[in-house]
Design a protein around this motif. Structure first.
Motif, short mmCIF file in Angstrom:
data_model
loop_
_atom_site.label_atom_id
_atom_site.label_comp_id
_atom_site.label_asym_id
_atom_site.label_seq_id
_atom_site.Cartn_x
_atom_site.Cartn_y
_atom_site.Cartn_z
N ASN A 57 -22.89 35.77 -28.74
CA ASN A 57 -21.78 35.13 -28.04
C ASN A 57 -20.64 36.07 -27.66
O ASN A 57 -19.91 35.81 -26.71
N THR A 58 -20.46 37.16 -28.40
CA THR A 58 -19.35 38.08 -28.08
C THR A 58 -19.73 39.12 -27.04
O THR A 58 -18.91 39.95 -26.66
N SER A 118 -27.59 32.11 -26.80
CA SER A 118 -27.05 30.81 -27.23
C SER A 118 -27.06 29.84 -26.05
O SER A 118 -26.93 30.24 -24.89
N GLU A 119 -27.21 28.56 -26.36
CA GLU A 119 -27.35 27.56 -25.31
C GLU A 119 -26.20 27.57 -24.32
O GLU A 119 -26.39 27.40 -23.11
N ASP A 120 -24.97 27.79 -24.80
CA ASP A 120 -23.82 27.73 -23.90
C ASP A 120 -23.66 28.98 -23.04
O ASP A 120 -22.84 28.99 -22.12
N LYS A 121 -24.43 30.04 -23.32
CA LYS A 121 -24.37 31.25 -22.50
C LYS A 121 -25.59 31.40 -21.59
O LYS A 121 -25.67 32.34 -20.79
N LYS A 122 -26.51 30.47 -21.68
CA LYS A 122 -27.79 30.59 -20.97
C LYS A 122 -27.60 30.72 -19.46
O LYS A 122 -28.12 31.66 -18.83
N GLU A 123 -26.89 29.79 -18.84
CA GLU A 123 -26.76 29.79 -17.39
C GLU A 123 -26.01 31.03 -16.90
O GLU A 123 -26.37 31.62 -15.87
N PHE A 132 -27.19 42.69 -27.82
CA PHE A 132 -25.96 42.79 -27.03
C PHE A 132 -24.88 41.99 -27.74
O PHE A 132 -25.00 40.77 -27.91
N SER A 133 -23.86 42.69 -28.18
CA SER A 133 -22.79 42.07 -28.96
C SER A 133 -21.59 43.01 -29.00
O SER A 133 -21.74 44.23 -28.92
N SER A 134 -20.39 42.41 -29.13
CA SER A 134 -19.17 43.20 -29.34
C SER A 134 -18.74 43.18 -30.79
O SER A 134 -17.72 43.77 -31.14
N SER A 135 -19.52 42.51 -31.63
CA SER A 135 -19.18 42.36 -33.04
C SER A 135 -20.00 43.31 -33.91
O SER A 135 -21.23 43.18 -33.98
N GLU A 136 -19.34 44.26 -34.55
CA GLU A 136 -20.05 45.20 -35.42
C GLU A 136 -20.72 44.49 -36.58
O GLU A 136 -21.83 44.86 -36.99
N SER A 137 -20.09 43.47 -37.12
CA SER A 137 -20.68 42.74 -38.24
C SER A 137 -21.94 42.00 -37.81
O SER A 137 -22.93 41.93 -38.55
N THR A 138 -21.93 41.47 -36.59
CA THR A 138 -23.12 40.79 -36.06
C THR A 138 -24.25 41.78 -35.85
O THR A 138 -25.42 41.52 -36.19
N ILE A 139 -23.92 42.93 -35.30
CA ILE A 139 -24.94 43.97 -35.07
C ILE A 139 -25.58 44.39 -36.39
O ILE A 139 -26.81 44.49 -36.50
N GLU A 140 -24.74 44.62 -37.40
CA GLU A 140 -25.26 45.01 -38.72
C GLU A 140 -26.11 43.89 -39.31
O GLU A 140 -27.13 44.15 -39.96
N ASN A 141 -25.71 42.65 -39.10
CA ASN A 141 -26.48 41.51 -39.59
C ASN A 141 -27.87 41.48 -38.97
O ASN A 141 -28.88 41.26 -39.66
#
Length: 475
Positions: A227-228, A259-264, A381-390
């Motif tokens: 999402n980020t 994510s569903e809200d980013k699909k379109e 694809f993400s701007s969140s380092e914590s998400t990338i590490e996850n």
């Protein structure tokens, strides 16, 4: 050449290389570097012929040939020429104190006779890149290029014959029967790039001779758009990574999790990127000189069959799905709302079709990936380092690019390879040199003093007392 003559020729060259490998292992770093420099000069001198061969095989644009076939190979040669003396130099390693003044080293020796079986999708790059590593390490090579790219195979045979005597490098063209004959021989190393199903055949053949085996395979390489992420930029980079070489890339994005809200928004971004690459209309896409074709009718039918199967099960085509069987053309295609059990979600696509799968929470995406085989590549694809590490901690893959696609392949300092179903072993740069080398342990004991003599027989009380002091205070 008849099957009988081909078999005899293979055996003849194999025996020549068997004798020559002992001379070849004595070559210096400078001698090997000169061979690689001559190979580079030959590639530049013959570049127009290479472009023509790749175009004849499946209309690969010369710019893609430069980016995906020539550039990685030249980078490999440059890295090897620059670093080979250091790679070949014996490495001194620590010697434990209880071994006294001994010296411990690792020596890098050629494995010997090597077999390289190359694929059709990048027929020049994926033949020459492992060849560079084999030459750098001081091995002989028997190369089998793919018959599905016959013009490039002929090009390879000609330039390598100009550069090397057959007792060092020899090319054998032909269909699967040639590979079968080659795999019967006791090579010191077998290197294969291709489908997992054939990789299993190669691994069985290697097991018959206990040959070292490197398998560069494939699988369904996922993309997570979190999402980020910058969706517009992600769409552009995914589109390039997917449709270069018409999706016929072992590390191409195979499907996207978003994510569903980013699909379109993501679909629109990908669509806009395709239009900026190949033209505003599907007709312009078909006529674009920058979009290559499926390699042959068999693979055209296979990829079209994946689209047809998904549509029959209710999938929606967001854009694309135009085909021309007379030209082996399938347009850039995005498919959504795909039913479980659809073949396109189970088989490696290896073509210009991109499924979009939605998730509500990131954990769902991670679980979806983990249910499948370990992929050769995974993209985030993400701007969140914590998400990338996850994502990195909770998935397994041969390699990963963050906020880009394919780039992990391009850097010769990074190891390239898969794990389990996506491959066995790795190469590129120093990793390639080591893949084609044996790390020989060399222990040099002092001629004057050997502390381990205190543990020689006869054993008894003195031995036990000394050993107990040793194990408690020295180790």
């Amino acid at each position: 050449m008849s099957e009988k003559n081909t078999k005899a020729e293979i055996l003849r060259v194999f025996e020549l290389q068997k004798k020559f490998k002992w001379s070849l292992r004595q070559t210096t770093a400078q001698e090997r570097r000169e061979k690689l420099k001559k190979l580079k000069e030959k590639i530049f001198a013959e570049s127009e012929n290479l472009y023509q061969a790749l175009w004849q095989d499946y209309k690969k644009p010369r710019e893609e040939a430069d980016l995906a076939e020539v550039l990685p190979v030249i980078a490999e040669i440059h890295d090897s020429v620059k670093n080979l003396p250091d790679w070949m130099r014996p490495k001194v390693v620590e010697t434990p104190i209880h071994l006294g003044t001994a010296r411990s080293e690792i020596h890098y020796e050629p494995l010997g006779q090597t077999l390289i079986i190359a694929p059709w999708n990048y027929p020049f790059n994926l033949s020459i890149a492992p060849l560079i590593s084999a030459i750098a390490a001081g091995n002989t090579v028997m190369l089998k290029p793919s018959e599905y790219a016959p013009h490039t195979a002929e090009f390879l045979a000609r330039i390598l014959k100009d550069l090397f005597y057959e007792e060092e490098v020899a090319v054998f063209q032909g269909d699967a029967s040639v590979s079968t004959e080659l795999l019967k021989l006791p090579f010191d190393h077998m290197f294969f790039t291709g489908a997992p199903s054939i990789g299993k055949v190669v691994m069985k053949a290697a097991a018959e001779h206990l040959s070292v085996c490197t398998l560069e395979l494939g699988g369904k390489s996922p993309v997570i758009v979190e999402n980020t992420a910058d969706v517009r930029e992600a769409g552009k980079r995914i589109a390039w990574g997917k449709w270069v070489n018409a999706g016929q890339t072992c590390i191409a994005p195979d499907y996207v999790l978003v994510s569903e809200d980013k699909k379109e928004a993501l679909i629109n971004a990908i669509h806009d990127a395709v239009k900026s690459f190949y033209g505003q209309t599907p007709i312009e896409w078909r006529n674009s000189a920058d979009f290559c074709r499926i390699v042959n009718k068999r693979h055209f039918d296979r990829v079209k069959g994946l689209i047809d199967d998904a549509k029959k099960r209710g999938a929606q085509v967001a854009f694309g799905a135009d085909t021309d069987e007379h030209d082996n053309y399938i347009s850039p295609t995005v498919i959504t709302d795909i039913a479980e059990g659809s073949r396109i979600l189970e088989e490696e696509i290896f073509g210009p079709v991109l499924p979009i799968v939605t998730y509500r929470h990131l954990d769902e995406a991670l679980e979806y990936i983990r249910r499948g085989e370990k992929p050769l590549a995974l993209y985030v694809f993400s701007s969140s380092e914590s998400t990338i590490e996850n994502v990195l901690r909770n998935t397994a893959a041969g390699g990963t690019s963050i906020n880009d696609c394919l780039m992990q392949f391009v850097n010769p300092k990074l190891p390239f390879g898969g794990c389990n179903n996506s491959g066995l072993g790795r190469y590129h740069g120093h990793h390639g040199f080591k893949a084609f080398s044996h790390e020989r342990a060399v222990f040099k004991q002092s001629r004057l003093f050997n502390p381990m003599q205190i543990f020689y027989p006869p054993y008894g009380g003195q031995f036990r007392e000394t050993f107990q002091k040793f194990i408690r205070h020295i180790m």
